[in-house]
Design a protein around this motif. Structure first.
Motif, PDB file in Angstrom:
ATOM      1  N   ALA A   1      35.287  15.849  57.169  1.00 29.11           N
ATOM      2  CA  ALA A   1      34.352  16.824  57.742  1.00 29.11           C
ATOM      3  C   ALA A   1      33.250  17.106  56.730  1.00 29.11           C
ATOM      4  O   ALA A   1      33.477  17.125  55.522  1.00 29.11           O
ATOM      5  N   ARG A   2      32.036  17.310  57.251  1.00 28.11           N
ATOM      6  CA  ARG A   2      30.884  17.540  56.379  1.00 28.11           C
ATOM      7  C   ARG A   2      30.473  18.999  56.301  1.00 28.11           C
ATOM      8  O   ARG A   2      29.561  19.342  55.555  1.00 28.11           O
ATOM      9  N   SER A   3      31.128  19.871  57.078  1.00 29.25           N
ATOM     10  CA  SER A   3      30.768  21.284  57.046  1.00 29.25           C
ATOM     11  C   SER A   3      31.932  22.139  57.534  1.00 29.25           C
ATOM     12  O   SER A   3      32.872  21.640  58.154  1.00 29.25           O
ATOM     13  N   LYS A   4      31.824  23.432  57.253  1.00 31.27           N
ATOM     14  CA  LYS A   4      32.838  24.371  57.728  1.00 31.27           C
ATOM     15  C   LYS A   4      32.792  24.479  59.248  1.00 31.27           C
ATOM     16  O   LYS A   4      33.823  24.694  59.880  1.00 31.27           O
ATOM     17  N   VAL A   5      31.607  24.295  59.823  1.00 32.26           N
ATOM     18  CA  VAL A   5      31.472  24.320  61.282  1.00 32.26           C
ATOM     19  C   VAL A   5      32.272  23.176  61.897  1.00 32.26           C
ATOM     20  O   VAL A   5      32.988  23.361  62.887  1.00 32.26           O
ATOM     21  N   GLU A   6      32.172  22.009  61.316  1.00 35.86           N
ATOM     22  CA  GLU A   6      32.915  20.845  61.810  1.00 35.86           C
ATOM     23  C   GLU A   6      34.420  21.082  61.689  1.00 35.86           C
ATOM     24  O   GLU A   6      35.191  20.754  62.602  1.00 35.86           O
ATOM     25  N   VAL A   7      34.853  21.675  60.591  1.00 33.38           N
ATOM     26  CA  VAL A   7      36.275  21.986  60.415  1.00 33.38           C
ATOM     27  C   VAL A   7      36.719  22.990  61.479  1.00 33.38           C
ATOM     28  O   VAL A   7      37.789  22.828  62.081  1.00 33.38           O
ATOM     29  N   ALA A   8      35.904  24.002  61.740  1.00 33.47           N
ATOM     30  CA  ALA A   8      36.243  24.994  62.763  1.00 33.47           C
ATOM     31  C   ALA A   8      36.420  24.340  64.129  1.00 33.47           C
ATOM     32  O   ALA A   8      37.328  24.705  64.890  1.00 33.47           O
ATOM     33  N   GLU A   9      35.576  23.362  64.445  1.00 29.43           N
ATOM     34  CA  GLU A   9      35.698  22.640  65.713  1.00 29.43           C
ATOM     35  C   GLU A   9      37.007  21.853  65.772  1.00 29.43           C
ATOM     36  O   GLU A   9      37.675  21.807  66.801  1.00 29.43           O
ATOM     37  N   ILE A  10      37.370  21.233  64.661  1.00 29.24           N
ATOM     38  CA  ILE A  10      38.630  20.472  64.599  1.00 29.24           C
ATOM     39  C   ILE A  10      39.812  21.413  64.792  1.00 29.24           C
ATOM     40  O   ILE A  10      40.742  21.106  65.556  1.00 29.24           O
ATOM     41  N   LEU A  11      39.784  22.561  64.134  1.00 30.41           N
ATOM     42  CA  LEU A  11      40.868  23.539  64.275  1.00 30.41           C
ATOM     43  C   LEU A  11      40.961  24.022  65.718  1.00 30.41           C
ATOM     44  O   LEU A  11      42.071  24.178  66.249  1.00 30.41           O
ATOM     45  N   HIS A  12      39.805  24.246  66.357  1.00 31.00           N
ATOM     46  CA  HIS A  12      39.789  24.691  67.750  1.00 31.00           C
ATOM     47  C   HIS A  12      40.431  23.646  68.670  1.00 31.00           C
ATOM     48  O   HIS A  12      41.236  23.991  69.534  1.00 31.00           O
ATOM     49  N   VAL A  13      40.077  22.384  68.460  1.00 27.78           N
ATOM     50  CA  VAL A  13      40.645  21.307  69.281  1.00 27.78           C
ATOM     51  C   VAL A  13      42.168  21.269  69.150  1.00 27.78           C
ATOM     52  O   VAL A  13      42.879  21.018  70.118  1.00 27.78           O
TER      53      VAL A  13
END
Length: 68
Positions: free
Chosen positions: A26-38
């Motif tokens: 992941a390149r950002s905290k936003v991307e990590v948040a999306e992964i956690l949501h999924v």
């Protein structure tokens, strides 16, 4: 870490490996948040079950915006 400790969202070592790879690339905290949501995983649950990954995420930028 025992797979049972990771909750219901990861049921095999293959899924666990794929999840860890997504977080590590992941390149950002936003991307990590999306992964956690999924994966239906809260930030607190992520930090509790994956402290070694959560530590790396702290150093990521907040968003994917290029630095100018």
């Amino acid at each position: 870490m025992d797979e049972q400790d990771c909750g219901d969202f990861l049921v095999s070592s293959r899924e666990l490996d794929a999840f860890e790879l997504m977080i590590r690339t992941a390149r950002s905290k936003v991307e990590v948040a999306e992964i956690l949501h999924v994966h239906d995983l809260s930030e607190d649950g992520f930090a509790r079950h994956f402290p070694y990954l959560a530590k790396d995420v702290r150093d990521l930028p907040d968003d994917d915006s290029p630095c100018t």
